[in-house]
Design an enzyme around this catalytic site. Structure first.
Site, short mmCIF file in Angstrom:
data_model
loop_
_atom_site.label_atom_id
_atom_site.label_comp_id
_atom_site.label_asym_id
_atom_site.label_seq_id
_atom_site.Cartn_x
_atom_site.Cartn_y
_atom_site.Cartn_z
N GLN A 125 0.83 -1.20 0.00
CA GLN A 125 0.00 0.00 0.00
C GLN A 125 0.87 1.25 0.00
O GLN A 125 1.69 1.46 0.89
CB GLN A 125 -0.96 0.05 1.18
CG GLN A 125 -2.00 1.16 0.91
CD GLN A 125 -2.96 1.41 2.03
OE1 GLN A 125 -2.55 1.88 3.09
NE2 GLN A 125 -4.23 1.13 1.81
N CYS A 133 -6.44 7.20 4.81
CA CYS A 133 -5.84 7.51 6.11
C CYS A 133 -6.27 8.90 6.57
O CYS A 133 -6.08 9.89 5.85
CB CYS A 133 -4.31 7.43 6.03
SG CYS A 133 -3.50 7.86 7.58
N LYS A 139 -7.99 2.31 -1.61
CA LYS A 139 -8.83 2.33 -0.41
C LYS A 139 -9.22 3.77 -0.12
O LYS A 139 -8.37 4.67 -0.13
CB LYS A 139 -8.09 1.74 0.78
CG LYS A 139 -8.97 1.62 2.03
CD LYS A 139 -8.25 0.94 3.19
CE LYS A 139 -9.21 0.76 4.36
NZ LYS A 139 -8.56 0.13 5.53
N GLY A 196 -14.16 -1.50 8.14
CA GLY A 196 -14.86 -0.64 9.09
C GLY A 196 -15.84 -1.39 9.98
O GLY A 196 -16.82 -1.95 9.50
N ARG A 199 -8.93 -3.47 12.98
CA ARG A 199 -8.85 -3.57 14.44
C ARG A 199 -9.30 -4.95 14.93
O ARG A 199 -8.81 -5.43 15.96
CB ARG A 199 -9.69 -2.47 15.08
CG ARG A 199 -9.03 -1.09 14.97
CD ARG A 199 -9.91 0.00 15.54
NE ARG A 199 -11.05 0.29 14.67
CZ ARG A 199 -12.03 1.12 14.98
NH1 ARG A 199 -12.02 1.73 16.16
NH2 ARG A 199 -13.03 1.35 14.14
#
Length: 328
Positions: free
Chosen positions: A72, A102, A141, A203, A227
């Protein structure tokens, strides 16, 4: 509408998201052992790569087992992406992704990351460069938009598709939200209907059940754990188990201890020296953060000055945790 597919993207091919400061080689390998099918590097600066900046070196460390791997890139100058892609292709990398999501200020203030939502011509130009260098193997993204007044994700999706993006991964929050609030999964469904390239959801995929529900509710082509994997790398195994129509086994203290031990071994293999131990001392607390006594363990781990001490400390804590009760 004729839809396209990509060999890296399917419901049964969960991705590990690019996590700055976290998705290094040892963590990627750990996640792959639990069933991660595709992993992304941490964000790599296109300009830093061209100039040979010291911060880009270890970000590209890899081994044959770390495949398929998506590099990335971030930045906002197409000319640097052209040079960076040449460097990466020469080194043997095959898959690439542009970070237009980001929300961190030091990134967005340069016009990079989700700052690209404010300059769609520039975003499109970068994607064209990446597509020209690696046709069919470059994606992007992005987010809902910069904020609620500048929601442009559908336009972004259509423009990057036209520019040659082979896939899009979408985190349905605004840049100004950071990671606050709730991801708008309705927008995932709308984006899926608006483009023909595969859509990967990101997400609020904290658990395997979240990811399974997201695909069912939105129709997206794949999922990307961020996460959810950061706190529980075994989420990939649980997700794949659900896809088989089976129920994942509850995590026990012994299972978590084994996972931490494996992560420690991978870090020792790829980050030799005292730096490796220091890094592992920051990792253990996130794996046990919701357990009773986690704060005490954190203070003990920080004081460990050897791998043996760290292992003893973790096993003493985890192997004396009460077993999870079966649901009635």
């Amino acid at each position: 509408m004729n839809r396209t597919t990509h060999p890296l993207i399917a419901a049964d091919s969960p991705w590990l998201a690019p996590l700055a400061g976290y998705s290094d080689l040892p963590f990627r390998l750990l996640c792959r052992e639990y069933g991660c099918k595709v992993a992304c590097t941490e964000m790599v600066s296109a300009k830093g790569l061209v100039y040979g900046g010291p911060g880009t070196g270890n970000l590209l460390d890899t081994v044959p087992e770390d495949s398929p791997l998506v590099v990335q890139l971030f930045g906002n100058e197409p000319e640097f992406f052209e040079k960076a892609m040449d460097i990466l292709l020469e080194r043997g990398f095959k898959y690439f992704d542009l970070n237009a999501g980001c929300p961190v200020k030091k990134v967005t203030k340069t016009g990079a990351g989700s700052g690209l939502h404010k300059d769609l011509d520039r975003l499109e130009s970068i994607i064209r460069v990446m597509h020209d260098k690696a046709p069919g193997n470059s994606g992007v993204k992005f987010r809902l938009g910069w904020d609620g007044e500048e929601e442009n994700y559908l336009e972004v999706g259509k423009r990057v598709e036209q520019a040659g993006a082979a896939w899009v991964s979408f985190h349905p929050r605004y840049a100004r939200q950071g990671y606050a609030g709730t991801a708008n999964w309705d927008a995932l469904a709308q984006l899926k209907q608006a483009v023909t390239v595969p859509v990967i959801a990101s997400g609020d995929l904290f658990t395997a059940a979240d990811a399974q529900r997201c695909i069912a509710e939105t129709g997206v082509d794949g999922v990307m754990f961020a996460r959810g994997a950061l706190y529980a790398p075994y989420v990939f195994d649980e997700y794949n188990t659900l896809l088989r129509g089976e129920t994942p086994a509850p995590q026990t203290g012994e299972m978590l201890a084994a996972m931490i031990s494996r992560h420690a071994k991978l870090i020792q293999e790829h980050f030799p020296g005292k730096k490796a131990l220091v890094k592992m001392r920051t990792i253990v607390p996130r794996y046990v953060r919701n357990m009773p006594g986690a704060r005490i363990l954190r203070s003990q781990v920080v004081a460990c000055d050897s791998w043996e001490a760290l292992s003893d400390c973790v096993h003493e804590f985890l192997c004396h945790q009460p077993e999870p009760e079966d649901e009635a």
